[in-house]
Design an enzyme around this catalytic site. Structure first.
Site, PDB file in Angstrom:
ATOM      1  N   ILE A   1     -36.793 -27.434  57.337  1.00 47.05           N
ATOM      2  CA  ILE A   1     -37.997 -27.178  58.115  1.00 47.05           C
ATOM      3  C   ILE A   1     -37.612 -27.054  59.588  1.00 47.05           C
ATOM      4  O   ILE A   1     -36.811 -27.847  60.092  1.00 47.05           O
ATOM      5  CB  ILE A   1     -39.021 -28.322  57.917  1.00 47.05           C
ATOM      6  CG1 ILE A   1     -39.737 -28.141  56.588  1.00 47.05           C
ATOM      7  CG2 ILE A   1     -40.034 -28.359  59.044  1.00 47.05           C
ATOM      8  CD1 ILE A   1     -40.663 -26.934  56.527  1.00 47.05           C
TER       9      ILE A   1
ATOM     10  N   CYS B   1     -44.251 -40.618  38.682  1.00 42.49           N
ATOM     11  CA  CYS B   1     -45.475 -40.907  37.947  1.00 42.49           C
ATOM     12  C   CYS B   1     -46.388 -41.815  38.746  1.00 42.49           C
ATOM     13  O   CYS B   1     -46.062 -42.253  39.850  1.00 42.49           O
ATOM     14  CB  CYS B   1     -45.135 -41.580  36.616  1.00 42.49           C
ATOM     15  SG  CYS B   1     -43.975 -40.634  35.599  1.00 42.49           S
TER      16      CYS B   1
ATOM     17  N   SER C   1     -32.348 -36.417  49.159  1.00 39.36           N
ATOM     18  CA  SER C   1     -32.513 -36.501  50.608  1.00 39.36           C
ATOM     19  C   SER C   1     -31.422 -37.374  51.215  1.00 39.36           C
ATOM     20  O   SER C   1     -30.726 -38.109  50.509  1.00 39.36           O
ATOM     21  CB  SER C   1     -33.888 -37.080  50.964  1.00 39.36           C
ATOM     22  OG  SER C   1     -33.894 -38.493  50.825  1.00 39.36           O
ATOM     23  N   GLY C   2     -31.315 -37.323  52.532  1.00 37.78           N
ATOM     24  CA  GLY C   2     -30.336 -38.138  53.253  1.00 37.78           C
ATOM     25  C   GLY C   2     -30.919 -39.409  53.823  1.00 37.78           C
ATOM     26  O   GLY C   2     -30.272 -40.059  54.655  1.00 37.78           O
TER      27      GLY C   2
ATOM     28  N   ASP D   1     -35.436 -42.989  30.193  1.00 35.13           N
ATOM     29  CA  ASP D   1     -35.071 -44.229  30.866  1.00 35.13           C
ATOM     30  C   ASP D   1     -36.152 -45.286  30.710  1.00 35.13           C
ATOM     31  O   ASP D   1     -35.871 -46.486  30.814  1.00 35.13           O
ATOM     32  CB  ASP D   1     -34.769 -43.967  32.341  1.00 35.13           C
ATOM     33  CG  ASP D   1     -35.856 -43.178  33.053  1.00 35.13           C
ATOM     34  OD1 ASP D   1     -36.755 -42.663  32.376  1.00 35.13           O
ATOM     35  OD2 ASP D   1     -35.781 -43.065  34.297  1.00 35.13           O
TER      36      ASP D   1
END
EC number: 6.3.5.4
Length: 643
Positions: A291, A2, A362-363, A100
């Site tokens: 990618i 947001c 993600s890592g 939450d």
């Protein structure tokens, strides 16, 4: 995910301009395309743009508690909100939604600022506590979510998730900060709490700011509520097993979603581990995204191979190859100059993912927490040399060798010893700063106009690193370097890149390796469990032996961007036109002959100035966007000493 915006006037009996707050929120619509909400009362207006992820029907914001005494506009996710809900219900709290956001309201009512210690997630929020007459701005521990603020001439405090929201304010000064520009040239980003604008601040990670009703003095300083460990602890008895368990839990928590979710997948350890654990914990096939690049950085084949083993629905695409053109739009995406070229492929993988999911894991964070960067190994080796050669010998002798050694940009790596000799000759903090600096001080000063050199006289970006490293155990140089990165490079570069590129396409990205409890545990590991045998992430590799193939565990780390040096040469005409005229020279920042020399040296192939030229192209795009505005600064800083 947001967007948060708002206006707060400590003494005004009137509500702020609602139309202005709407324009601020609309400027950040990309962060929340699913809806908008507003709250106004005397002295306060909150705005919100929503990207619906959890409790799609009941999570609208700004959200109030049952009696309306608390109101919040919140950006982020609280992964342990269900556990918090159970604790709060046991204390007598009654919930109306599954979101939450409501958990933060009840937690604040129960524990006040102490609730920040209990929130496991990524967040930035503005919370109005009417009973206390306080507006609280807060940001998560590691800086995954941003929050900016400024004070207007009439005393109003404005805040927004991105700088673009604040630039909607007609009364806000657009003065640029010379020292922030120097930091950008040195590091490739402007570190917290500064921004490129002198009058816009960024709330630092792990801090909150309390603004009081009826307070008309200077803004109070932000308060820190958490910091990473500054000393190591004893090695865990079965560290590999414990790390595997902690990582599994961090991934499990971040799978909460009422919308489609997937994973970024490269050929490396971090994203491979996250995707493997997420695939095992997900019902049905998981989407994965890769990618590709031209040249040796392309890991599509390795990612596709692992995806096939895991049974994910795999998607891949090629990143753009025109980095020169992309530099023109970089600052518009980030709200200020941002020099990490890997933002271009990161935006591409976010676009690819958003076609299929709304949330991606993600890592990110594995290199900072478990010492995966090559620079950590070099820093440790340099420290070993420093311990054996006294400074009175090291500085003049090795420093002299470094100055005499040629800068062989185009030679094989083993012949490029100038940088290594320079680092060894310096003390620890300055040596490490040298490994993360993009443009050295001598070259930066040479590029600047006399007025700009006077404006930044006495400013040294390296000082920040020295101060941070002094906060750590003096006998643990690895932790010192990691600690400095967690306060500079991680929030200023990596997490800024991930937030802005993902939010530009309305995608939420969650990095499990930056779970705050996991990150603190990993940072506090003894150096030998992070770096061993010249290889980083030692304990992480041990923990993942049972779930990742050996070829993934042993694969050398690849950069997430294609080399751009040759492309700059191929577009020499465009580079020259942009850097040697127009906004760059009109700004009053640069010395034209010095810029020309830098361009000529790179185009001739005698030096590789790729990083410096890329950052200058990004800065040119920023200056063009703001109308070629000339840098403004206090007149006393513009005085140039007589020769």
């Amino acid at each position: 995910m947001c967007a948060v915006v708002g206006l707060f006037h400590p003494t005004s009996p009137r509500s702020p301009d609602s139309g202005l707050v709407r324009r601020m929120a609309d400027a950040l619509r990309h962060r929340g395309p699913d809806g908008a909400g507003y709250h106004a009362e005397p002295g306060l207006a909150l705005g919100h743009r929503r990207l619906a992820i959890v409790d799609l029907a009941g999570g609208a914001q700004p959200m109030s508690n049952a009696d309306g005494s608390l109101v919040i506009s919140f950006n982020g996710e609280i992964y342990n909100h269900e556990a918090l809900r159970r604790d709060l219900e046991a204390l007598g709290h009654h919930f109306r939604t599954r979101s939450d956001t409501e958990a933060i309201l009840h937690a604040w009512r129960e524990w006040g600022p102490g609730c920040l210690d209990r929130l496991n997630g990524m967040f930035a929020f503005a919370l109005w506590d009417r009973e206390r007459g306080q507006l609280v701005l807060a940001r998560d521990r590691l800086g995954e979510k941003p929050l900016h603020y400024a004070r207007l001439p009439d005393g109003t405090i404005a805040f927004a998730s991105e700088i673009a929201g604040l630039l909607m304010l007609p009364g806000l000064s657009r003065r640029l900060d010379p020292t922030a520009l120097d930091d950008f040239l040195a590091l490739g980003y402007v570190p917290d709490p500064n921004t490129i604008y002198a009058d816009i601040r960024r709330l630092p990670p792990a801090h909150y700011l309390v603004l009081h009703r009826a307070s008309i003095g200077a803004l109070p300083p932000p308060r820190r509520y958490w910091q990473p460990p500054t000393q190591v602890v004893a090695a865990p008895r079965d560290g590999g097993r414990e790390l595997a368990s902690r990582l599994h839990e961090a991934v499990r928590l971040r799978l909460m979603s009422d919308v489609p979710l997937g994973c970024f997948l490269s050929g490396g350890i971090d994203s491979g581990a996250i995707t493997t654990l997420a695939a095992a914990a997900t019902k049905g096939p998981l989407d994965s995204f890769t990618i590709g690049f031209d040249g040796e950085c392309d890991e599509r084949a390795q990612a596709a191979h692992l995806a096939a083993q895991l049974g994910t629905r795999h998607h891949e695409a090629m990143a753009t190859s025109d980095y020169v053109a992309a530099a023109r739009h970089q600052a518009a995406l980030f709200g200020e100059p941002f020099g990490d070229v890997s933002a271009i492929p990161t935006l591409a993988v976010c676009r690819l993912a958003r076609r299929h999911v709304t949330v991606a894991l993600s890592g990110d964070g594995g290199d900072e927490v478990f010492a995966g960067y090559r620079r950590y190994r070099w820093h440790q080796m340099a420290e070993a040399v420093r311990r054996h050669i006294p400074a009175r010998i090291r500085r003049p002798v090795i420093g002299g060798l470094a100055r005499a050694y040629p800068k062989l940009d185009r030679a094989p790596r083993w012949l490029r010893a100038k940088h290594t000799l320079t680092e060894i000759s310096l003390d620890s903090a300055l040596g490490y700063y040298g490994t993360v600096s993009r443009i050295g001080q001598e070259r930066r000063r040479a590029l600047l106009s006399p007025g700009m050199r006077a404006a930044v006289d006495g400013h040294d970006p390296a000082a920040r690193f020295g101060a941070l490293m002094e906060e750590c155990d003096p006998d643990d140089s690895l932790l010192q370097a990691q600690y400095a990165d967690l306060h500079t490079y991680l929030p200023g570069d990596i997490l800024t890149k991930v937030d802005r590129t993902s939010m530009a396409v309305s995608l939420e990205v969650r990095p499990p390796l930056l779970d705050p409890t996991l990150a603190a545990w990993g940072l506090a590991l003894p150096a030998g469990l992070k770096l061993q045998g010249g290889q980083g992430k030692h304990l992480l590799r041990v923990a993942l032996r049972s779930i990742l193939p050996a070829e993934v565990l042993q694969r050398r780390k690849q950069g997430f961007a294609a080399p751009i040096g040759q492309q700059l040469r191929a577009q020499a005409g465009a580079v020259r036109a942009r850097l040697l005229g127009g906004p760059m020279l009109d700004s009053g920042v640069f010395d034209a002959p010095a810029l020309a020399r830098l361009v000529d040296q790179h185009m001739a192939g005698s030096f590789d100035h790729s990083q410096a030229l890329w950052q200058l192209l990004v800065l040119e795009g920023f200056l063009a966007d703001i109308g070629g505005m000339r840098l403004t600064m206090p007149e006393e800083r513009l005085a140039v000493p007589s020769p």
